[in-house]
Scaffold this motif. Structure first.
Motif, PDB file in Angstrom:
ATOM      1  N   UNK A 134      45.280  84.243  41.715  1.00 21.83           N
ATOM      2  CA  UNK A 134      46.288  83.012  41.730  1.00 21.83           C
ATOM      3  C   UNK A 134      47.265  82.663  41.578  1.00 21.83           C
ATOM      4  N   UNK A 135      47.942  83.478  41.278  1.00 23.12           N
ATOM      5  CA  UNK A 135      49.482  83.481  41.059  1.00 23.12           C
ATOM      6  C   UNK A 135      50.202  83.685  41.817  1.00 23.12           C
ATOM      7  N   UNK A 136      49.704  84.628  43.014  1.00 20.31           N
ATOM      8  CA  UNK A 136      50.239  85.213  44.165  1.00 20.31           C
ATOM      9  C   UNK A 136      49.906  84.332  45.760  1.00 20.31           C
ATOM     10  N   UNK A 137      48.348  83.917  45.216  1.00 16.16           N
ATOM     11  CA  UNK A 137      48.013  82.258  46.167  1.00 16.16           C
ATOM     12  C   UNK A 137      48.851  81.592  46.648  1.00 16.16           C
ATOM     13  N   UNK A 138      49.395  80.653  44.700  1.00 14.35           N
ATOM     14  CA  UNK A 138      50.257  79.846  45.201  1.00 14.35           C
ATOM     15  C   UNK A 138      51.766  80.229  45.939  1.00 14.35           C
ATOM     16  N   UNK A 139      52.188  81.077  45.004  1.00  8.09           N
ATOM     17  CA  UNK A 139      53.074  81.997  45.414  1.00  8.09           C
ATOM     18  C   UNK A 139      53.188  81.830  47.605  1.00  8.09           C
ATOM     19  N   UNK A 140      52.193  81.974  47.695  1.00 10.02           N
ATOM     20  CA  UNK A 140      52.082  82.456  49.712  1.00 10.02           C
ATOM     21  C   UNK A 140      52.060  80.639  50.151  1.00 10.02           C
ATOM     22  N   UNK A 141      51.546  79.752  49.389  1.00 10.98           N
ATOM     23  CA  UNK A 141      51.420  78.926  49.401  1.00 10.98           C
ATOM     24  C   UNK A 141      52.595  77.581  49.948  1.00 10.98           C
ATOM     25  N   UNK A 142      53.150  77.852  48.819  1.00 16.74           N
ATOM     26  CA  UNK A 142      54.878  77.262  48.911  1.00 16.74           C
ATOM     27  C   UNK A 142      55.743  78.082  50.421  1.00 16.74           C
ATOM     28  N   UNK A 143      55.487  80.069  50.592  1.00 13.17           N
ATOM     29  CA  UNK A 143      56.148  80.155  51.304  1.00 13.17           C
ATOM     30  C   UNK A 143      55.618  79.692  52.412  1.00 13.17           C
ATOM     31  N   UNK A 144      54.490  79.392  52.758  1.00 13.96           N
ATOM     32  CA  UNK A 144      53.429  79.241  54.370  1.00 13.96           C
ATOM     33  C   UNK A 144      54.141  77.705  54.706  1.00 13.96           C
ATOM     34  N   UNK A 145      54.422  76.739  53.894  1.00 13.41           N
ATOM     35  CA  UNK A 145      54.459  74.852  53.459  1.00 13.41           C
ATOM     36  C   UNK A 145      55.832  75.453  53.729  1.00 13.41           C
ATOM     37  N   UNK A 146      56.630  75.421  53.127  1.00 15.49           N
ATOM     38  CA  UNK A 146      58.529  75.814  53.449  1.00 15.49           C
ATOM     39  C   UNK A 146      58.696  76.395  55.027  1.00 15.49           C
ATOM     40  N   UNK A 147      58.241  77.646  54.978  1.00 19.99           N
ATOM     41  CA  UNK A 147      58.658  78.157  56.855  1.00 19.99           C
ATOM     42  C   UNK A 147      58.017  77.302  57.780  1.00 19.99           C
ATOM     43  N   UNK A 148      56.475  76.705  57.694  1.00 19.15           N
ATOM     44  CA  UNK A 148      56.120  75.936  59.055  1.00 19.15           C
ATOM     45  C   UNK A 148      57.150  75.158  58.892  1.00 19.15           C
ATOM     46  N   UNK A 149      56.972  74.179  57.541  1.00 16.60           N
ATOM     47  CA  UNK A 149      58.444  72.706  57.940  1.00 16.60           C
ATOM     48  C   UNK A 149      59.607  73.024  58.435  1.00 16.60           C
ATOM     49  N   UNK A 150      60.188  74.156  58.053  1.00 16.82           N
ATOM     50  CA  UNK A 150      61.224  74.930  58.769  1.00 16.82           C
ATOM     51  C   UNK A 150      61.582  75.036  60.078  1.00 16.82           C
ATOM     52  N   UNK A 151      60.404  75.806  60.569  1.00 16.63           N
ATOM     53  CA  UNK A 151      60.289  76.034  61.963  1.00 16.63           C
ATOM     54  C   UNK A 151      60.654  74.971  63.008  1.00 16.63           C
ATOM     55  N   UNK A 152      58.911  73.561  62.058  1.00 16.35           N
ATOM     56  CA  UNK A 152      59.071  72.182  62.797  1.00 16.35           C
ATOM     57  C   UNK A 152      60.213  71.640  62.784  1.00 16.35           C
ATOM     58  N   UNK A 153      61.144  71.785  61.238  1.00 10.17           N
ATOM     59  CA  UNK A 153      62.113  70.757  61.879  1.00 10.17           C
ATOM     60  C   UNK A 153      62.837  71.619  62.835  1.00 10.17           C
ATOM     61  N   UNK A 154      63.526  72.528  62.688  1.00 14.57           N
ATOM     62  CA  UNK A 154      64.629  73.410  64.334  1.00 14.57           C
ATOM     63  C   UNK A 154      63.751  73.024  65.021  1.00 14.57           C
ATOM     64  N   UNK A 155      62.444  72.839  65.830  1.00 15.80           N
ATOM     65  CA  UNK A 155      61.719  72.975  66.890  1.00 15.80           C
ATOM     66  C   UNK A 155      62.033  71.512  67.094  1.00 15.80           C
ATOM     67  N   UNK A 156      62.216  70.103  66.104  1.00 15.54           N
ATOM     68  CA  UNK A 156      62.055  69.128  66.900  1.00 15.54           C
ATOM     69  C   UNK A 156      63.719  68.737  66.999  1.00 15.54           C
ATOM     70  N   UNK A 157      64.518  69.179  66.220  1.00 16.17           N
ATOM     71  CA  UNK A 157      66.414  69.331  66.700  1.00 16.17           C
ATOM     72  C   UNK A 157      66.289  69.934  68.090  1.00 16.17           C
ATOM     73  N   UNK A 158      65.692  70.694  67.889  1.00 14.48           N
ATOM     74  CA  UNK A 158      66.037  71.501  69.707  1.00 14.48           C
ATOM     75  C   UNK A 158      65.286  71.016  70.122  1.00 14.48           C
ATOM     76  N   UNK A 159      63.805  70.041  70.141  1.00 14.85           N
ATOM     77  CA  UNK A 159      63.728  68.553  71.171  1.00 14.85           C
ATOM     78  C   UNK A 159      64.831  67.841  71.666  1.00 14.85           C
ATOM     79  N   UNK A 160      65.101  67.397  69.940  1.00 18.70           N
ATOM     80  CA  UNK A 160      66.031  66.033  70.018  1.00 18.70           C
ATOM     81  C   UNK A 160      67.541  66.491  70.896  1.00 18.70           C
ATOM     82  N   UNK A 161      67.582  67.675  70.830  1.00 21.04           N
ATOM     83  CA  UNK A 161      69.305  68.174  71.516  1.00 21.04           C
ATOM     84  C   UNK A 161      69.028  67.889  73.169  1.00 21.04           C
ATOM     85  N   UNK A 162      67.953  68.461  73.635  1.00 21.83           N
ATOM     86  CA  UNK A 162      67.407  68.586  75.067  1.00 21.83           C
ATOM     87  C   UNK A 162      67.443  67.387  75.709  1.00 21.83           C
ATOM     88  N   UNK A 163      66.260  66.374  74.953  1.00 18.90           N
ATOM     89  CA  UNK A 163      66.369  65.198  75.408  1.00 18.90           C
ATOM     90  C   UNK A 163      67.098  64.674  75.354  1.00 18.90           C
TER      91      UNK A 163
END
Length: 163
Positions: A134-163
């Protein structure tokens, strides 16, 4: 010896996930329930091969310290940490990162052994293995949400630069 094997699929690139998994600050955030703090060795930022970190945390109502060392690293594919000092008889944690269909598969192989012989083995089976999982699962959840929000933020920034 007990083994925990976890697979976590993350919608982000391997390098991002690799760096988040070795980020001391993010690890401390993921372990806020146990008040885990890096108190010696590398205490913030990205841990590197041959570096150590000493953690202080409250587990099972008792403050404990654990020192681990990164014994191998192949950026951004794997790193392994191993206990140097602590309450376990032994602890070996391999972190593996693979690109799978545009996502990252993060694999944890966590091997540990408690002291106290038969009593320790019984404690592992009855309680500790699930607690550590459970300790490792909690750690992995935060890695996942942080990585996916970082990727989403990067994609939105790239899109807004194109648009």
């Amino acid at each position: 010896m007990s083994r925990i094997y976890l697979e976590t699929y993350i919608n982000a690139d391997v390098q991002t996930v690799f760096d988040l998994a070795r980020n001391i600050d993010l690890h401390q955030k993921s372990t806020s329930k146990t008040n885990e703090k890096a108190i010696a060795g590398r205490t913030s930022g990205l841990i590197e091969e041959n570096e150590t970190v000493t953690w202080k945390a409250k587990h099972l109502g008792v403050y404990q310290t654990l020192t681990t060392k990164i014994i191998s690293m192949d950026k951004p594919h794997q790193f392994t940490d191993e206990m140097q000092k602590g309450a376990f008889k032994s602890l070996h944690h391999q972190h593996i990162f693979k690109k799978v269909e545009g996502k990252t598969l993060m694999i944890d192989i966590f091997d540990f052994e408690s002291p106290l012989g038969i009593i320790g083995k019984a404690f592992n089976r009855i309680f500790l293995k699930n607690y550590m999982k459970q300790f490792l699962i909690e750690r992995n959840k935060l890695i996942k949400t942080t990585a996916e929000s970082t990727t989403m933020s990067h994609n939105l920034t790239t899109y807004s630069r194109i648009g």
